[in-house]
Scaffold this motif. Sequence first.
Motif, PDB file in Angstrom:
ATOM      1  N   MET A   1      52.273  16.814  77.415  1.00 47.40           N
ATOM      2  CA  MET A   1      53.003  16.612  76.171  1.00 47.40           C
ATOM      3  C   MET A   1      52.055  16.285  75.019  1.00 47.40           C
ATOM      4  O   MET A   1      52.275  16.687  73.889  1.00 47.40           O
ATOM      5  N   GLU A   2      50.979  15.528  75.310  1.00 47.88           N
ATOM      6  CA  GLU A   2      50.021  15.208  74.263  1.00 47.88           C
ATOM      7  C   GLU A   2      49.333  16.471  73.762  1.00 47.88           C
ATOM      8  O   GLU A   2      49.046  16.618  72.579  1.00 47.88           O
ATOM      9  N   PHE A   3      49.089  17.403  74.701  1.00 42.93           N
ATOM     10  CA  PHE A   3      48.444  18.658  74.314  1.00 42.93           C
ATOM     11  C   PHE A   3      49.348  19.451  73.378  1.00 42.93           C
ATOM     12  O   PHE A   3      48.909  19.978  72.359  1.00 42.93           O
ATOM     13  N   ILE A   4      50.652  19.517  73.718  1.00 49.28           N
ATOM     14  CA  ILE A   4      51.599  20.250  72.888  1.00 49.28           C
ATOM     15  C   ILE A   4      51.710  19.612  71.515  1.00 49.28           C
ATOM     16  O   ILE A   4      51.751  20.283  70.489  1.00 49.28           O
ATOM     17  N   ALA A   5      51.743  18.277  71.489  1.00 52.30           N
ATOM     18  CA  ALA A   5      51.881  17.576  70.219  1.00 52.30           C
ATOM     19  C   ALA A   5      50.678  17.806  69.316  1.00 52.30           C
ATOM     20  O   ALA A   5      50.781  17.736  68.092  1.00 52.30           O
ATOM     21  N   SER A   6      49.521  18.072  69.921  1.00 48.82           N
ATOM     22  CA  SER A   6      48.309  18.255  69.125  1.00 48.82           C
ATOM     23  C   SER A   6      48.227  19.642  68.500  1.00 48.82           C
ATOM     24  O   SER A   6      47.390  19.879  67.640  1.00 48.82           O
ATOM     25  N   LEU A   7      49.082  20.556  68.931  1.00 48.58           N
ATOM     26  CA  LEU A   7      49.063  21.912  68.408  1.00 48.58           C
ATOM     27  C   LEU A   7      49.993  22.045  67.214  1.00 48.58           C
ATOM     28  O   LEU A   7      51.027  21.395  67.139  1.00 48.58           O
ATOM     29  N   SER A   8      49.632  22.938  66.294  1.00 52.81           N
ATOM     30  CA  SER A   8      50.552  23.277  65.224  1.00 52.81           C
ATOM     31  C   SER A   8      51.654  24.147  65.802  1.00 52.81           C
ATOM     32  O   SER A   8      51.524  24.710  66.889  1.00 52.81           O
ATOM     33  N   ALA A   9      52.764  24.277  65.062  1.00 53.16           N
ATOM     34  CA  ALA A   9      53.873  25.103  65.541  1.00 53.16           C
ATOM     35  C   ALA A   9      53.422  26.545  65.734  1.00 53.16           C
ATOM     36  O   ALA A   9      53.795  27.206  66.707  1.00 53.16           O
ATOM     37  N   GLU A  10      52.579  27.035  64.795  1.00 51.36           N
ATOM     38  CA  GLU A  10      52.108  28.420  64.891  1.00 51.36           C
ATOM     39  C   GLU A  10      51.233  28.623  66.127  1.00 51.36           C
ATOM     40  O   GLU A  10      51.351  29.627  66.829  1.00 51.36           O
ATOM     41  N   ALA A  11      50.354  27.657  66.395  1.00 54.44           N
ATOM     42  CA  ALA A  11      49.475  27.765  67.559  1.00 54.44           C
ATOM     43  C   ALA A  11      50.275  27.689  68.853  1.00 54.44           C
ATOM     44  O   ALA A  11      49.995  28.412  69.818  1.00 54.44           O
ATOM     45  N   PHE A  12      51.278  26.820  68.873  1.00 54.47           N
ATOM     46  CA  PHE A  12      52.116  26.677  70.058  1.00 54.47           C
ATOM     47  C   PHE A  12      52.878  27.971  70.333  1.00 54.47           C
ATOM     48  O   PHE A  12      52.956  28.440  71.475  1.00 54.47           O
ATOM     49  N   GLU A  13      53.435  28.578  69.274  1.00 58.69           N
ATOM     50  CA  GLU A  13      54.147  29.845  69.428  1.00 58.69           C
ATOM     51  C   GLU A  13      53.197  30.932  69.919  1.00 58.69           C
ATOM     52  O   GLU A  13      53.547  31.739  70.790  1.00 58.69           O
ATOM     53  N   HIS A  14      51.995  30.964  69.353  1.00 55.47           N
ATOM     54  CA  HIS A  14      51.000  31.956  69.757  1.00 55.47           C
ATOM     55  C   HIS A  14      50.680  31.819  71.244  1.00 55.47           C
ATOM     56  O   HIS A  14      50.609  32.820  71.973  1.00 55.47           O
ATOM     57  N   ASN A  15      50.500  30.593  71.709  1.00 56.86           N
ATOM     58  CA  ASN A  15      50.169  30.360  73.114  1.00 56.86           C
ATOM     59  C   ASN A  15      51.309  30.768  74.041  1.00 56.86           C
ATOM     60  O   ASN A  15      51.080  31.304  75.127  1.00 56.86           O
ATOM     61  N   ILE A  16      52.546  30.522  73.607  1.00 61.86           N
ATOM     62  CA  ILE A  16      53.700  30.919  74.415  1.00 61.86           C
ATOM     63  C   ILE A  16      53.744  32.434  74.564  1.00 61.86           C
ATOM     64  O   ILE A  16      53.895  32.972  75.670  1.00 61.86           O
ATOM     65  N   LEU A  17      53.605  33.142  73.446  1.00 60.24           N
ATOM     66  CA  LEU A  17      53.648  34.605  73.483  1.00 60.24           C
ATOM     67  C   LEU A  17      52.475  35.161  74.287  1.00 60.24           C
ATOM     68  O   LEU A  17      52.617  36.154  75.012  1.00 60.24           O
ATOM     69  N   GLN A  18      51.325  34.525  74.165  1.00 60.66           N
ATOM     70  CA  GLN A  18      50.154  34.946  74.934  1.00 60.66           C
ATOM     71  C   GLN A  18      50.430  34.833  76.431  1.00 60.66           C
ATOM     72  O   GLN A  18      50.133  35.756  77.203  1.00 60.66           O
ATOM     73  N   ASP A  19      51.021  33.719  76.845  1.00 55.92           N
ATOM     74  CA  ASP A  19      51.339  33.522  78.262  1.00 55.92           C
ATOM     75  C   ASP A  19      52.354  34.554  78.748  1.00 55.92           C
ATOM     76  O   ASP A  19      52.224  35.092  79.854  1.00 55.92           O
ATOM     77  N   VAL A  20      53.355  34.827  77.928  1.00 57.32           N
ATOM     78  CA  VAL A  20      54.394  35.791  78.316  1.00 57.32           C
ATOM     79  C   VAL A  20      53.791  37.179  78.510  1.00 57.32           C
ATOM     80  O   VAL A  20      54.083  37.873  79.496  1.00 57.32           O
ATOM     81  N   ILE A  21      52.942  37.600  77.589  1.00 58.75           N
ATOM     82  CA  ILE A  21      52.326  38.925  77.682  1.00 58.75           C
ATOM     83  C   ILE A  21      51.429  39.019  78.911  1.00 58.75           C
ATOM     84  O   ILE A  21      51.441  40.023  79.635  1.00 58.75           O
ATOM     85  N   LEU A  22      50.660  37.974  79.166  1.00 59.57           N
ATOM     86  CA  LEU A  22      49.797  37.970  80.348  1.00 59.57           C
ATOM     87  C   LEU A  22      50.627  38.032  81.631  1.00 59.57           C
ATOM     88  O   LEU A  22      50.259  38.728  82.586  1.00 59.57           O
ATOM     89  N   ILE A  23      51.742  37.316  81.653  1.00 55.89           N
ATOM     90  CA  ILE A  23      52.628  37.354  82.822  1.00 55.89           C
ATOM     91  C   ILE A  23      53.168  38.766  83.029  1.00 55.89           C
ATOM     92  O   ILE A  23      53.245  39.257  84.162  1.00 55.89           O
ATOM     93  N   CYS A  24      53.541  39.438  81.940  1.00 57.50           N
ATOM     94  CA  CYS A  24      54.042  40.818  82.038  1.00 57.50           C
ATOM     95  C   CYS A  24      52.981  41.740  82.629  1.00 57.50           C
ATOM     96  O   CYS A  24      53.273  42.557  83.515  1.00 57.50           O
ATOM     97  N   ILE A  25      51.751  41.606  82.141  1.00 58.23           N
ATOM     98  CA  ILE A  25      50.672  42.475  82.610  1.00 58.23           C
ATOM     99  C   ILE A  25      50.367  42.222  84.086  1.00 58.23           C
ATOM    100  O   ILE A  25      50.265  43.161  84.888  1.00 58.23           O
ATOM    101  N   VAL A  26      50.223  40.950  84.452  1.00 57.92           N
ATOM    102  CA  VAL A  26      49.924  40.610  85.847  1.00 57.92           C
ATOM    103  C   VAL A  26      51.084  41.018  86.760  1.00 57.92           C
ATOM    104  O   VAL A  26      50.869  41.546  87.858  1.00 57.92           O
ATOM    105  N   SER A  27      52.309  40.796  86.301  1.00 60.24           N
ATOM    106  CA  SER A  27      53.481  41.166  87.104  1.00 60.24           C
ATOM    107  C   SER A  27      53.516  42.665  87.350  1.00 60.24           C
ATOM    108  O   SER A  27      53.857  43.116  88.453  1.00 60.24           O
ATOM    109  N   TYR A  28      53.156  43.435  86.327  1.00 61.61           N
ATOM    110  CA  TYR A  28      53.156  44.890  86.487  1.00 61.61           C
ATOM    111  C   TYR A  28      52.146  45.325  87.545  1.00 61.61           C
ATOM    112  O   TYR A  28      52.440  46.179  88.395  1.00 61.61           O
ATOM    113  N   VAL A  29      50.959  44.733  87.500  1.00 65.18           N
ATOM    114  CA  VAL A  29      49.919  45.095  88.469  1.00 65.18           C
ATOM    115  C   VAL A  29      50.375  44.793  89.892  1.00 65.18           C
ATOM    116  O   VAL A  29      50.309  45.654  90.786  1.00 65.18           O
ATOM    117  N   PHE A  30      50.872  43.580  90.111  1.00 66.51           N
ATOM    118  CA  PHE A  30      51.293  43.201  91.456  1.00 66.51           C
ATOM    119  C   PHE A  30      52.539  43.965  91.896  1.00 66.51           C
ATOM    120  O   PHE A  30      52.663  44.346  93.063  1.00 66.51           O
TER     121      PHE A  30
END
Length: 297
Positions: A1-30
């Motif tokens: 929670m401290e890590f999330i609080a230290s991020l700006s809203a834009e950075a937090f959104e960017h990280n969420i979308l980054q994780d989602v895209i990576l999950i899509c790519i890895v899921s496709y491979v497997f």
Amino acid sequence: MEFIASLSAEAFEHNILQDVILICIVSYVFASLFYGMLRARSRGLHWNQLGKVPVDHLGVIDIAVAAILVLMFAGPYLLPYNPPDPEKKRTITDSMIILGFSTQIFFAGVTCFVVSLRHNVTESFGLYRSNLLVIVGSAVASFILMLASMYLLDSVLQLNDWLTERLGERQFQEVVNQMMSAEGQRLLILIIGACIVAPLCEEIIFRGYLYSVTKRYTGPIFAAICTGVLFGAVHGEVWSFIPLSILGIILACVYEFTGSLWSSILTHALFNGVSTFYMTHPEYSEQIKNACLLPFC
């Protein structure tokens, strides 16, 4: 929670979308490896043959082309977040807007060219299936289904309130901000781009090609979900990620149901057209700001 609080809203959104895209790519491979092993053991399994979208003409080379397209759309979100300089205010010009839509046209053209090397584009995308009643009916039904999904997310599940508590006031996509304030020539450019260029090009790329390639090596259900989630993520906004992912899945389903890309193009155009109407009428501004989704893609 401290890590999330230290991020700006834009950075937090960017990280969420980054994780989602990576999950899509890895899921496709497997998923591709998993489905491939299943088909190798049981020759009678042909999930990728279900539905009306043809995939037999696609091959390994298409995986490479699809990967390039995904990187072009998702690349900015795979890089570390780089906060903009607050002292440098970016000015969006008409030329920049035209360039953005021209880029979509270019990649859609490249996609059609790649398909045409081994198969007839019209047959591959089902463009010859021109039953107008079926296409229009399926588009309207899909649009109504999307509206019902938006109502469920906003009024029943209260996604808007949940996101506001965690991310603060919503920051719209730049193209949405431009649409809500544009006039004259710029407004005309945005309307043409949103209601004609984007639906045509994005459907060729995401449903016509990426969905088909994913279906070829997995199956229609996984392909619809994977490309739908990717479609929602690359639009670059956490607020509309879930609704646009649902839209992406619906567009894949209507394409598979009719076998014609015209149906998903029309659904997409209808969706963006209604969105454009709301964005260009100030009397709806408060409704838009309070909505779970400003439906634009």
